[in-house]
Each structure stands twice: as structure tokens, then as C-alpha cells.
Design an enzyme around this catalytic site. Structure first.
Site, PDB file in Angstrom:
ATOM      1  N   ASP A  71      -5.714   7.782 -25.376  1.00 33.29           N
ATOM      2  CA  ASP A  71      -6.884   7.015 -24.967  1.00 33.29           C
ATOM      3  C   ASP A  71      -6.441   5.585 -24.691  1.00 33.29           C
ATOM      4  O   ASP A  71      -6.140   4.825 -25.628  1.00 33.29           O
ATOM      5  CB  ASP A  71      -7.934   7.062 -26.078  1.00 33.29           C
ATOM      6  CG  ASP A  71      -9.183   6.268 -25.745  1.00 33.29           C
ATOM      7  OD1 ASP A  71      -9.214   5.569 -24.719  1.00 33.29           O
ATOM      8  OD2 ASP A  71     -10.141   6.329 -26.540  1.00 33.29           O
ATOM      9  N   ASN A  98      -4.079   3.336 -13.683  1.00 31.13           N
ATOM     10  CA  ASN A  98      -4.995   4.017 -12.777  1.00 31.13           C
ATOM     11  C   ASN A  98      -6.319   4.395 -13.430  1.00 31.13           C
ATOM     12  O   ASN A  98      -7.345   4.440 -12.756  1.00 31.13           O
ATOM     13  CB  ASN A  98      -4.335   5.288 -12.232  1.00 31.13           C
ATOM     14  CG  ASN A  98      -5.332   6.199 -11.566  1.00 31.13           C
ATOM     15  OD1 ASN A  98      -5.767   5.963 -10.442  1.00 31.13           O
ATOM     16  ND2 ASN A  98      -5.739   7.256 -12.266  1.00 31.13           N
ATOM     17  N   TYR A 164     -18.561  -2.424 -13.489  1.00 31.75           N
ATOM     18  CA  TYR A 164     -17.365  -1.963 -12.771  1.00 31.75           C
ATOM     19  C   TYR A 164     -16.773  -3.095 -11.929  1.00 31.75           C
ATOM     20  O   TYR A 164     -15.561  -3.322 -11.938  1.00 31.75           O
ATOM     21  CB  TYR A 164     -17.744  -0.786 -11.884  1.00 31.75           C
ATOM     22  CG  TYR A 164     -16.636  -0.240 -11.026  1.00 31.75           C
ATOM     23  CD1 TYR A 164     -15.676   0.632 -11.551  1.00 31.75           C
ATOM     24  CD2 TYR A 164     -16.558  -0.566  -9.680  1.00 31.75           C
ATOM     25  CE1 TYR A 164     -14.671   1.149 -10.749  1.00 31.75           C
ATOM     26  CE2 TYR A 164     -15.557  -0.047  -8.865  1.00 31.75           C
ATOM     27  CZ  TYR A 164     -14.623   0.808  -9.410  1.00 31.75           C
ATOM     28  OH  TYR A 164     -13.622   1.320  -8.618  1.00 31.75           O
ATOM     29  N   LYS A 168     -13.094  -4.871 -12.220  1.00 31.04           N
ATOM     30  CA  LYS A 168     -12.128  -4.930 -11.117  1.00 31.04           C
ATOM     31  C   LYS A 168     -11.823  -6.372 -10.717  1.00 31.04           C
ATOM     32  O   LYS A 168     -10.695  -6.688 -10.327  1.00 31.04           O
ATOM     33  CB  LYS A 168     -12.643  -4.129  -9.918  1.00 31.04           C
ATOM     34  CG  LYS A 168     -12.762  -2.632 -10.194  1.00 31.04           C
ATOM     35  CD  LYS A 168     -11.452  -2.021 -10.679  1.00 31.04           C
ATOM     36  CE  LYS A 168     -11.560  -0.537 -10.910  1.00 31.04           C
ATOM     37  NZ  LYS A 168     -10.311   0.075 -11.414  1.00 31.04           N
TER      38      LYS A 168
END
Length: 263
Positions: A71, A98, A164, A168
Site C-alpha cells: 500500500d 503511477n 484529484y 496532481k
């Protein structure tokens, strides 16, 4: 296939760790790195049933691969992941951050638990994955490469998916700042920012012909990317062909950021 008969590729003999490496873009990256001659360490949390197929494909092509359950939102598990790669293959040459998730929620809808989950995987995991990899690169000598799978949304707002985008955006500055810090050690850090990609995370859109048509119409190249196209960019960035690239992001988006506004 013996090592002497392995295909010669851009990552020949290098060891590459791919987080979230058994589904979507991650699986494509794992396969592409294996095809390029790398030893591949596939990190996963879910869908263990997919691992055997990916490992078998890489080994059938002449590469080596293992799957490791870790994890990446837990720092100790990231350190264990790197240690496992070193134990199996002797060193690590590239680390691909990733793994990522999204909740598709606005600021008004996001709970603390939602925020922590997205940031824990998408940003904290990338930050401390980079740290674990960089410490190993320094210890073993010879430099190394960290590839951060970001998104066009590191720059481009996506209303309704705020956490999100925050993650990013943080990854963008991680790439730039840590890329500068690590240059003196011969370590490169490069972001790869996909646009729309045909992966499970976009399954609901791709299953709706009207939504798919609208999305394709917004992309100058007229279609979403295949995961293999993003994987090819990662192999390039991780290889010596990109030896003078660091602290920057390679955008692979079919022109969507230039051709459309507000998706």
C-alpha cells in the site's frame, strides 16, 4: 529464454518499479518496460488475479517480473517495496509513481476521509515513493530516474474533481522542486501527464457512445489515448534517450489542453 537471448531494449538490464502496476496505464507501463528489457517490480493493492498474466507476458517476452503487494499510502510499505526490488534484482534504476485514484467530487462534496484517501495515494504516495527511490539511488550510486504519472489536470482545472486536481498540482511541483534538488546526485525526476486515456477509471465514459463522441470531439487528434501510448512515453523518459530531461513534465494529451476548455 536465457538472459543472453533477451531482447535488447531501451531499459536493458535495468530494474523498474511501477506502483499501481497491474491495471490500466500501470499495467501497460509494466509490459512496456519488460519489453524494453527491464526487470519489472509490479506494486499492487487490488486485483491480485491480474498479476500472473502480466508477469507471464513479460517473462514470455524475455523479461523478468515480480508482483508485490504494498500500500503506497503507507511510507514503511514504500520502503519495503524498494527493499524487495533490491533484494530480488540487486538495485533499482527507475521508480514510476503511477498509482492513483479519484473521487469525482467537488469541494462542497468532499469529506475529510475522501480527501485523505486521494491525497494519500496520489500525492503522499508519490512524494515518499520518490524519497524511498532517491535514497536508494544515492546509496547504490550511479543516479536513477523517478517518473511521476501526473495528468493534464496538474495545470488544467476540472470542476467536480477537486481533490484529484489538487493532488496532481502538488505532483507538478514535486517534480519541479525535487527534480532540482536531486540533480546533483545524478537523479532525474520527470512527470508524464496524460490526457484522456481508455482505462478502467474512464470506463463509464467509454461505455456511453454520446459521452465518448463528445470527448473525442474535444481532442484535436479525435480520439482518447491507448494506455500503451502513455507507456511508450514513460519508457522514453526512463531511458538514457531522455538523459537531459529533468524537473519538467512531458504532456501526452492529443492536444486536448490546447484544443478545448472546461472538460
Amino acid at each position: 529464454m536465457t538472459d543472453q537471448n533477451r531482447p535488447q531494449g531501451a531499459l536493458q538490464g535495468k530494474t523498474v518499479v511501477v506502483t499501481g502496476g497491474n491495471t490500466g496505464i500501470g499495467a501497460a507501463i509494466a509490459r512496456a518496460c519488460g519489453a524494453a528489457g527491464a526487470n519489472v517490480v509490479i506494486d499492487y493493492v487490488v486485483h491480485p488475479e491480474l498479476n500472473d498474466e502480466i508477469v507471464a507476458e513479460i517473462e514470455a517476452a524475455g523479461g523478468h517480473a515480480i508482483a508485490v503487494h504494498d500500500d503506497i499510502s503507507v511510507v514503511d510499505r514504500l520502503n519495503d517495496l524498494v527493499a524487495t526490488a533490491v533484494q530480488r534484482y540487486g538495485r533499482v534504476d527507475a521508480f514510476v509513481n503511477n498509482a492513483g485514484i479519484e473521487t469525482r467530487q467537488s469541494l462542497l462534496e468532499t469529506t475529510e476521509a475522501d480527501f485523505d484517501r486521494v491525497l494519500g495515494i496520489d500525492l503522499k504516495g508519490a512524494y515518499f515513493g520518490a524519497q524511498a527511490a532517491a535514497r536508494q539511488f544515492v546509496a547504490q550510486g550511479g543516479g536513477g530516474v523517478i517518473v511521476n504519472l501526473s495528468s493534464v489536470h496538474e495545470d488544467w482545472p476540472m470542476p467536480g474533481n477537486t481533490a484529484y486536481c489538487v493532488a496532481k498540482g502538488g505532483m507538478r511541483m514535486l517534480t519541479r522542486t525535487a527534480g532540482v534538488e536531486l540533480g546533483a546526485h545524478g537523479i532525474r525526476m520527470v512527470g508524464v501527464a496524460p490526457g484522456a486515456v481508455d482505462t478502467p477509471i474512464n470506463a463509464s465514459t467509454m461505455a456511453d457512445p454520446a459521452k465518448t463522441a463528445a470527448l473525442n470531439a474535444a481532442i484535436p487528434m479525435g480520439r482518447v489515448a491507448a494506455p500503451e501510448e502513455i507507456a511508450a512515453a514513460v519508457v522514453f523518459v526512463a531511458s538514457d534517450a531522455a538523459s537531459y530531461m529533468t524537473a519538467t513534465t512531458l504532456v501526452v494529451d492529443g492536444g486536448i489542453m490546447q484544443g478545448s476548455v472546461g472538460l
